[in-house]
Design a protein around this motif. Sequence first.
Motif, PDB file in Angstrom:
ATOM      1  N   ASP A   1      18.817 -19.157  11.910  1.00  0.00           N
ATOM      2  CA  ASP A   1      18.921 -17.693  11.665  1.00  0.00           C
ATOM      3  C   ASP A   1      18.346 -17.699  10.001  1.00  0.00           C
ATOM      4  N   LYS A   2      18.916 -18.425   9.144  1.00  0.00           N
ATOM      5  CA  LYS A   2      18.767 -18.074   7.901  1.00  0.00           C
ATOM      6  C   LYS A   2      17.855 -19.071   7.112  1.00  0.00           C
ATOM      7  N   LEU A   3      18.513 -20.543   7.004  1.00  0.00           N
ATOM      8  CA  LEU A   3      18.270 -21.628   6.089  1.00  0.00           C
ATOM      9  C   LEU A   3      16.872 -22.099   6.340  1.00  0.00           C
ATOM     10  N   GLN A   4      16.630 -22.108   7.682  1.00  0.00           N
ATOM     11  CA  GLN A   4      15.289 -22.819   8.010  1.00  0.00           C
ATOM     12  C   GLN A   4      13.993 -22.037   7.315  1.00  0.00           C
ATOM     13  N   TYR A   5      14.402 -20.686   7.093  1.00  0.00           N
ATOM     14  CA  TYR A   5      13.169 -19.779   6.543  1.00  0.00           C
ATOM     15  C   TYR A   5      13.241 -19.980   5.159  1.00  0.00           C
ATOM     16  N   ILE A   6      14.149 -20.297   4.470  1.00  0.00           N
ATOM     17  CA  ILE A   6      14.162 -20.765   3.076  1.00  0.00           C
ATOM     18  C   ILE A   6      13.316 -21.856   2.803  1.00  0.00           C
ATOM     19  N   LEU A   7      13.496 -22.930   3.800  1.00  0.00           N
ATOM     20  CA  LEU A   7      12.672 -24.062   3.474  1.00  0.00           C
ATOM     21  C   LEU A   7      11.272 -23.691   3.969  1.00  0.00           C
ATOM     22  N   ILE A   8      11.037 -23.011   5.053  1.00  0.00           N
ATOM     23  CA  ILE A   8       9.671 -22.654   5.328  1.00  0.00           C
ATOM     24  C   ILE A   8       9.090 -21.738   4.100  1.00  0.00           C
ATOM     25  N   LYS A   9       9.676 -20.782   3.501  1.00  0.00           N
ATOM     26  CA  LYS A   9       9.187 -20.127   2.130  1.00  0.00           C
ATOM     27  C   LYS A   9       8.733 -20.964   1.187  1.00  0.00           C
ATOM     28  N   ILE A  10       9.763 -22.133   0.977  1.00  0.00           N
ATOM     29  CA  ILE A  10       9.292 -23.115  -0.112  1.00  0.00           C
ATOM     30  C   ILE A  10       8.328 -23.794   0.185  1.00  0.00           C
ATOM     31  N   THR A  11       7.935 -24.229   1.548  1.00  0.00           N
ATOM     32  CA  THR A  11       6.992 -25.199   1.864  1.00  0.00           C
ATOM     33  C   THR A  11       5.574 -24.338   2.053  1.00  0.00           C
ATOM     34  N   ALA A  12       5.843 -23.083   2.299  1.00  0.00           N
ATOM     35  CA  ALA A  12       4.528 -22.253   2.118  1.00  0.00           C
ATOM     36  C   ALA A  12       3.826 -22.082   0.877  1.00  0.00           C
ATOM     37  N   THR A  13       4.767 -22.047   0.025  1.00  0.00           N
ATOM     38  CA  THR A  13       4.319 -21.832  -1.711  1.00  0.00           C
ATOM     39  C   THR A  13       3.770 -23.214  -1.854  1.00  0.00           C
ATOM     40  N   GLN A  14       4.513 -24.353  -1.395  1.00  0.00           N
ATOM     41  CA  GLN A  14       3.752 -25.552  -1.725  1.00  0.00           C
ATOM     42  C   GLN A  14       2.237 -25.887  -1.034  1.00  0.00           C
ATOM     43  N   LEU A  15       2.157 -25.246   0.010  1.00  0.00           N
ATOM     44  CA  LEU A  15       0.960 -25.607   0.607  1.00  0.00           C
ATOM     45  C   LEU A  15      -0.213 -24.304   0.286  1.00  0.00           C
ATOM     46  N   ASP A  16       0.626 -23.245  -0.240  1.00  0.00           N
ATOM     47  CA  ASP A  16      -0.289 -22.210  -0.496  1.00  0.00           C
ATOM     48  C   ASP A  16      -0.892 -21.336   0.674  1.00  0.00           C
ATOM     49  N   ILE A  17      -0.031 -21.405   1.541  1.00  0.00           N
ATOM     50  CA  ILE A  17      -0.605 -20.520   2.858  1.00  0.00           C
ATOM     51  C   ILE A  17       0.408 -19.586   2.649  1.00  0.00           C
ATOM     52  N   PRO A  18       0.249 -18.508   3.954  1.00  0.00           N
ATOM     53  CA  PRO A  18       1.229 -17.528   4.319  1.00  0.00           C
ATOM     54  C   PRO A  18       2.398 -17.949   4.858  1.00  0.00           C
ATOM     55  N   GLU A  19       3.274 -17.180   4.569  1.00  0.00           N
ATOM     56  CA  GLU A  19       4.688 -17.432   5.460  1.00  0.00           C
ATOM     57  C   GLU A  19       4.791 -17.269   6.737  1.00  0.00           C
ATOM     58  N   TYR A  20       3.960 -16.408   7.405  1.00  0.00           N
ATOM     59  CA  TYR A  20       3.904 -16.011   8.722  1.00  0.00           C
ATOM     60  C   TYR A  20       3.268 -17.269   9.428  1.00  0.00           C
ATOM     61  N   LYS A  21       2.663 -18.441   8.934  1.00  0.00           N
ATOM     62  CA  LYS A  21       1.791 -19.296   9.687  1.00  0.00           C
ATOM     63  C   LYS A  21       3.255 -20.250  10.031  1.00  0.00           C
ATOM     64  N   LEU A  22       4.110 -19.913  10.649  1.00  0.00           N
ATOM     65  CA  LEU A  22       5.382 -20.694  11.165  1.00  0.00           C
ATOM     66  C   LEU A  22       5.094 -22.144  11.700  1.00  0.00           C
ATOM     67  N   LYS A  23       4.413 -21.892  12.804  1.00  0.00           N
ATOM     68  CA  LYS A  23       4.237 -23.280  13.638  1.00  0.00           C
ATOM     69  C   LYS A  23       3.408 -24.169  12.897  1.00  0.00           C
ATOM     70  N   TYR A  24       2.418 -23.746  12.169  1.00  0.00           N
ATOM     71  CA  TYR A  24       1.713 -24.703  11.052  1.00  0.00           C
ATOM     72  C   TYR A  24       2.486 -25.127  10.215  1.00  0.00           C
ATOM     73  N   ILE A  25       3.307 -24.426   9.403  1.00  0.00           N
ATOM     74  CA  ILE A  25       4.383 -24.890   8.307  1.00  0.00           C
ATOM     75  C   ILE A  25       5.550 -25.834   9.115  1.00  0.00           C
ATOM     76  N   GLU A  26       6.080 -25.654  10.186  1.00  0.00           N
ATOM     77  CA  GLU A  26       7.207 -26.394  10.963  1.00  0.00           C
ATOM     78  C   GLU A  26       6.481 -27.791  11.354  1.00  0.00           C
ATOM     79  N   LYS A  27       5.327 -27.876  11.708  1.00  0.00           N
ATOM     80  CA  LYS A  27       4.503 -29.182  12.226  1.00  0.00           C
ATOM     81  C   LYS A  27       4.156 -29.758  11.068  1.00  0.00           C
ATOM     82  N   SER A  28       4.018 -29.295   9.737  1.00  0.00           N
ATOM     83  CA  SER A  28       3.527 -30.151   8.481  1.00  0.00           C
ATOM     84  C   SER A  28       4.712 -31.092   8.087  1.00  0.00           C
TER      85      SER A  28
END
Length: 375
Positions: free
Chosen positions: A97-124
């Motif tokens: 509910d909470k913690l994975q989205y913190i990691l997703i947000k950090i990863t999105a910043t690293q990849l310079d992509i929008p946070e809403y691309k959840l599937k792409y981020i989670e598979k990276s």
Amino acid sequence: MRDDVVKALLEKVISSINYVDEDMTQSYIKYFQAIARYKYDNYQQYSAGLRFIETLAIWLEQFDSVDKKIALDFIMKRVVYISSSEINLIAESCFIDKLQYILIKITATQLDIPEYKLKYIEKSDEYKILKRQSLFCGLSDGARLDMFRRANTGILTHEQIYLTYELSEQRISKMKDELIEDLNIRFDLKLEPDSSEAKFKTLFLIDDFSASGTSYLKLSSSGQLKGKIAGLYEDLFGEKTKIQSAFDKDNLKIYIILYICSTQAKETIESNFEKLFQLYGHKPDLIIMHELDDKYKINADEDIFNICKKDKYYDRELIEDKHTKTNIQLGFSECALPLILEHNTPNNSVPLLWTYDYSEIFTGLFPRIPRHRVL
């Protein structure tokens, strides 16, 4: 004691209260029988053979006749009882509910992509590596990390979840070796021990409840930061210690996760974050799963407030000690909470609810087991 006898006992006590007629008595009885079965009978600090209904009857009998109706309605309308199953549910859902989205947000910043691309981020690989570079530690045994671990089997590894934040140098060294080995095998990174990628980059510090916040972070009268978080920051960012070798200090992100937290505790903890930053150039983020705002507190305009302040219902000599340091008729740090946790009532709740069952003056409806007791 048989159920019919217990019911008769409570019925006798309630029916004797002024301005309570037969219909009201039966309404009270039905409500308390239902809530006892659903929750209150499971309170873990009741003495052997006692349960809620008979304890309620005994508790009510301690009040003056003018106070009994107020006390009865207080239990019916204002008490907040949090069961073990409810806390476990928060622990189990915390990461998803909470913690994975913190990691997703950090990863999105690293990849310079929008946070809403959840599937792409989670598979990276970047997200998977960062997830493994995260450490989850309990701030107390109330963190329910056994539930947290089981709920996230296959998502997190057992080697990154620890029951305590007070980690020995030997444990830290083993954790770091396991991190390097896991990353090298799963992602073929061929990391060297001194590489920043071979260290933890996020640290989640988890606990179940805080009402005052003072055990985590507070400013002493001498201007020094005290508490669990202050001690951890000294280990992480103070003079060189073995624990520091396992963390990427330059990029480390620290999160304090509280399942349940009062607004008072939130303000106390966050008010000292700037002091942490002044000392160490770093401050954490506070994440609250469920906040108890000030509407939960017992206010001065409530009748029960005045009853809490009566000395006849307050065992001063037993309750006040070197740890409380002052009058706590409204609970420790004057939190004035009507809160019960199934495993033990916090001393931030009003003593009217939790006064120890060995008191000779007044005993609570949900007697508390103290952490510090002088025999």
